[in-house]
Design a protein around this motif. Structure first.
Motif, short mmCIF file in Angstrom:
data_model
loop_
_atom_site.label_atom_id
_atom_site.label_comp_id
_atom_site.label_asym_id
_atom_site.label_seq_id
_atom_site.Cartn_x
_atom_site.Cartn_y
_atom_site.Cartn_z
N PHE A 53 34.97 38.37 2.14
CA PHE A 53 36.50 38.12 2.22
C PHE A 53 36.93 36.86 2.56
CE2 PHE A 53 36.10 42.53 0.49
CZ PHE A 53 37.31 42.04 -0.95
N LYS A 54 36.35 35.62 2.82
CA LYS A 54 36.60 34.65 3.51
C LYS A 54 37.69 34.13 2.68
CE LYS A 54 34.57 30.17 4.75
NZ LYS A 54 35.55 30.18 6.10
N PRO A 55 39.24 34.02 2.82
CA PRO A 55 40.23 33.94 2.37
C PRO A 55 39.65 31.79 1.79
CG PRO A 55 40.40 34.55 4.94
CD PRO A 55 39.85 33.96 4.69
N ALA A 56 40.16 31.92 1.02
CA ALA A 56 39.91 30.68 0.03
C ALA A 56 40.70 29.56 0.61
CB ALA A 56 40.31 30.59 -1.60
N LEU A 57 41.50 29.57 1.19
CA LEU A 57 41.70 28.67 1.80
C LEU A 57 41.75 28.36 3.02
CD1 LEU A 57 45.92 28.67 0.25
CD2 LEU A 57 43.91 27.56 -0.33
N SER A 58 41.35 29.55 4.18
CA SER A 58 41.15 29.31 5.77
C SER A 58 40.38 27.80 5.72
CB SER A 58 39.96 30.21 5.80
OG SER A 58 38.42 30.51 5.10
N GLY A 59 40.35 27.62 6.52
CA GLY A 59 39.69 26.40 7.27
C GLY A 59 41.24 25.18 6.95
N LEU A 114 34.26 43.79 10.14
CA LEU A 114 33.10 43.38 10.64
C LEU A 114 31.53 43.14 9.59
CD1 LEU A 114 31.82 45.16 14.28
CD2 LEU A 114 33.55 43.45 13.99
N VAL A 115 32.11 44.01 8.92
CA VAL A 115 31.46 43.69 7.61
C VAL A 115 31.59 43.16 6.26
CG1 VAL A 115 29.70 44.87 5.55
CG2 VAL A 115 29.82 45.53 7.86
N LEU A 116 32.49 43.38 5.84
CA LEU A 116 33.45 43.19 4.57
C LEU A 116 34.44 41.68 4.90
CD1 LEU A 116 34.66 46.43 3.00
CD2 LEU A 116 32.80 44.89 2.25
N ARG A 117 35.22 42.31 5.31
CA ARG A 117 36.26 41.13 6.02
C ARG A 117 35.49 39.53 6.37
NH1 ARG A 117 38.27 36.93 6.34
NH2 ARG A 117 41.39 36.87 7.44
N MET A 118 34.00 40.09 7.28
CA MET A 118 33.41 38.59 8.01
C MET A 118 32.34 38.12 7.41
SD MET A 118 33.07 39.49 11.79
CE MET A 118 31.58 37.74 12.40
N LEU A 157 36.46 50.97 9.91
CA LEU A 157 37.41 49.91 10.80
C LEU A 157 36.34 48.83 10.57
CD1 LEU A 157 40.40 50.97 13.02
CD2 LEU A 157 40.36 50.30 10.43
N ALA A 158 35.33 49.36 11.10
CA ALA A 158 33.78 48.01 11.18
C ALA A 158 32.81 48.07 10.41
CB ALA A 158 32.88 48.95 12.53
N VAL A 182 32.99 38.33 -6.73
CA VAL A 182 34.39 39.54 -7.32
C VAL A 182 33.39 40.63 -7.00
CG1 VAL A 182 36.64 39.85 -7.61
CG2 VAL A 182 35.50 37.83 -7.93
N MET A 183 31.99 40.66 -8.43
CA MET A 183 31.69 41.74 -8.62
C MET A 183 31.03 42.71 -7.69
SD MET A 183 29.54 41.13 -11.84
CE MET A 183 28.24 41.99 -12.12
N THR A 184 30.47 41.82 -6.76
CA THR A 184 29.83 42.37 -5.83
C THR A 184 30.81 43.20 -4.85
OG1 THR A 184 27.93 40.34 -5.75
CG2 THR A 184 28.27 41.51 -3.40
N THR A 185 32.04 42.29 -4.14
CA THR A 185 32.82 43.50 -3.93
C THR A 185 33.10 44.01 -4.43
OG1 THR A 185 34.17 41.63 -4.26
CG2 THR A 185 32.98 41.41 -1.43
N PHE A 186 33.51 44.25 -5.49
CA PHE A 186 33.81 45.19 -6.68
C PHE A 186 33.13 46.37 -6.69
CE2 PHE A 186 33.72 48.04 -10.09
CZ PHE A 186 35.25 48.64 -10.51
N PHE A 187 31.69 46.63 -5.96
CA PHE A 187 31.30 47.39 -6.44
C PHE A 187 30.71 48.52 -4.47
CE2 PHE A 187 29.89 46.44 -10.44
CZ PHE A 187 29.49 47.36 -11.09
N LEU A 188 30.67 47.63 -4.27
CA LEU A 188 30.86 47.86 -2.78
C LEU A 188 32.30 48.68 -1.84
CD1 LEU A 188 30.19 44.05 -0.28
CD2 LEU A 188 29.02 46.60 -0.20
N PHE A 189 33.28 48.00 -2.92
CA PHE A 189 34.39 48.95 -2.66
C PHE A 189 34.17 50.41 -3.08
CE2 PHE A 189 37.42 45.20 -1.63
CZ PHE A 189 37.08 44.95 -0.65
#
Lengths: 82, 500
Positions: A60-66, A53-57, A48-49, B467-474
């Motif tokens: 993975f920034k939502p394209a429409l955020s903000g 804390l890593v991937l989401r922050m 979960l961390a 997208v490639m970066t996150t693909f390989f991270l996953f």
């Protein structure tokens, strides 16, 4: 005259047997007595961390955020009609 | 003219699709075992409560441990898919927002409260709560997990057959008009039961496989034979259910996604009394028509028919792909005109454009396609995945029959080849499940939402590198998780059940 007896008498109430306390103890004892489950909890928390804390922050920034709702509508409309 | 398919966009699209496929495939390694083992441990604990025999308690506890390992490693892997919706598929996410919001919110609440509550009672409650209360918690853990799957599959089914909504060109969203149509349409019901039944197959054959390993090693023989019987019952129910609901899936595909069915069969030209392809060059006459329409003379369109347009037996004419693309482009023009008229405050023009939009909104997605060939999914992948799914399904049925027969004859404990076959059922059942999802998801290409939004319009504007970066991270993260799961599970299996 109607009486409510021990049920609403705070002085005589047995707090140690109150339902929330029993539920709390149930969970605390359960976690304390875990054996192989400890490893699994470590894995869950690590996972979960990494996810939040890593991937989401950072990745993975939502394209429409903000954007406010109207800007989001305009952006998607532009993307779908350009 | 839309320019979605330039080189950079194509790379973003392909990497985004690959990433989603990778995440979904890994997620589906964990989910079916959770749902299937929930049945296995539920049956075992019921036997313990009914027979009052501690042997079944130890058996249930062992399978609960295996369930717990799988649950812990797999939990929240599906959340990654939701990250991807927002980042890689932002147009799609906004476009479907109101439809997906309700099912996914219900799923979140059900998953969190039901599973979190009852799974704790199941693991921590032995000797602390009453037997019947504990048994209820065990079953409700499985019910909670299954209900979670329901809402996810409702969302997926809506993408395969969008119903119960209306497109609002002001908000740019599909708005839910009929919750029950979304939640209980035939595609959702069939998909749910097909997925859950296939999960029972996974749980059942996994139990058979592990039990066969104990028999092979001549360890915990009584426990292995008892587990094998429970596994066989769950696998039998799952196999029968998967076959029945698989038939329903075929009928749904023929009705709502004929291109998917044609691709799964590699059917270029269809017609009445269409044959079923076993492998290229070997066909069984009329069987495809029978499976798709429940009539051996029923009409099944092929890929070329769908591209050229065809007439159904009831006289309904299905337009050609070119005609659909033409109407799609008219809808997009009307949509654009509506937005421009709105910006200019021209209500008369808005009304006229809105009317055009509403009349042909069913072809909205076709406006993003250029040629009829864009409608054809990758046929070889869909065709062979279907054969892997059905082939392994048939092989597993045979394994099950052999296991049940030789167990009935009390010979299975000494039959090493059958024990190896039982162990081989584990990878087979996983491959069948994965292949099934490939048929369902690759078969519906190019659509993210059938007829309404192709994948090339659904993606976000971003760089392919991101997208490639996150693909390989996953890839790394999920592979580590899978390796950890296999290691911990093997350790738990080697240790075996408690002996007293």
């Amino acid at each position: 005259m109607a009486t409510r007896g021990k049920w609403l008498n705070f002085a005589t109430m047995n707090y140690s047997n109150a339902l929330p306390v029993r539920i709390w103890r149930f969970y605390v004892d359960g976690f304390r007595q875990m054996t192989w489950g400890r490893t699994l909890w470590v894995i869950i928390l690590l996972k979960l961390a990494v996810m939040f804390l890593v991937l989401r922050m950072f990745f993975f920034k939502p394209a429409l955020s903000g954007m406010d709702t109207e800007t989001k509508q305009e952006t998607v409309a532009r993307n779908l009609t350009h | 003219m839309l320019t979605f398919l330039n080189v950079e966009s194509t790379a973003v699209l392909e990497w985004s699709r690959a990433q989603f496929a990778l995440t979904a495939c890994y997620h589906w390694l964990f989910v079916p075992l959770t749902l299937g083992l929930a049945m296995v441990m539920g049956v075992m604990e019921t036997l313990y409560v009914v027979k009052k025999d501690d042997f079944w308690k130890r058996a249930a506890q062992f399978w609960q441990k295996i369930f717990g390992i799988n649950f812990a490693i797999g939990v929240a892997t599906g959340i990654i898919l939701e990250f991807e919706f927002g980042t890689n598929w932002s147009n799609y996410s906004w476009f479907v927002g109101d439809i997906f919001g309700a099912p996914l919110a219900i799923e979140g609440i059900v998953a969190f409260f039901m599973e979190a509550t009852f799974i704790a009672v199941m693991f921590f409650g032995w000797n602390k709560v009453g037997k019947k209360f504990h048994l209820s918690a065990t079953w409700l853990t499985g019910v909670g997990a299954t209900l979670s799957a329901w809402w996810i599959l409702v969302a997926n089914s809506w993408m395969q057959h969008p119903v119960g909504m209306e497109f609002n060109p002001d908000t740019m969203r599909n708005e839910m008009m009929d919750f029950f149509a979304v939640a209980f349409q035939s595609v959702a019901v069939t998909k749910f039961f097909h997925s859950v039944m296939s999960a029972w197959m996974t749980g059942g054959f996994f139990t058979i496989g592990v039990s066969c390993w104990y028999l092979l090693k001549k360890r915990h023989t009584q426990f292995a034979l008892a587990s094998l019987r429970v596994g066989a019952v769950v696998a039998a129910l799952g196999t029968l259910g998967t076959m029945i609901t698989g038939d329903g899936s075929g009928v749904d595909a023929a009705r709502y996604q004929p291109m998917k069915l044609a691709a799964a069969e590699g059917l270029e030209k269809g017609g009445n009394g269409a044959p079923f392809s076993v492998v290229p060059g070997i066909e069984v006459p009329k069987v495809l028509s029978l499976l798709a329409t429940h009539d051996p003379e029923g009409f099944v369109p092929g890929i070329e028919d769908i591209k050229a347009g065809y007439t159904l037996p009831d006289g309904t004419t299905v337009p050609s792909a070119e005609e659909k693309i033409k109407r799609g482009k008219q809808v997009l023009a009307a949509f654009k005109g509506y937005r421009e008229a709105k910006a200019a405050g021209d209500s008369a023009a808005m009304k006229a454009q809105r009317q055009q939009l509403d009349e042909n909104v069913a072809y909205f997605g076709y406006g993003y396609l250029d040629t009829p060939d864009d409608l054809v999914p990758p046929v070889p992948l869909v065709y062979w995945s279907f054969r892997v799914m059905v082939g392994f399904g048939g092989a597993l049925t045979l394994v099950l029959l052999l296991v049940v027969w030789f167990d009935y004859k009390k010979r299975i404990a000494s039959m090493r080849w059958l024990q190896w076959l039982g162990i081989a059922a584990i990878p087979m059942v996983y491959l069948a499940g994965q292949a099934g999802w490939i048929v369902a998801e690759v078969g519906r290409q190019p659509w993210a939402i059938q007829d309404l939004l192709p994948v090339n319009a659904a993606i976000s504007s971003q760089s392919a590198g991101a997208v490639m970066t996150t693909f390989f991270l996953f890839l790394v993260l999920f592979t580590i998780l899978l390796a950890v799961e296999i290691r911990i599970m093997c350790k738990a299996i080697k240790k075996g059940p408690e002996t007293k």
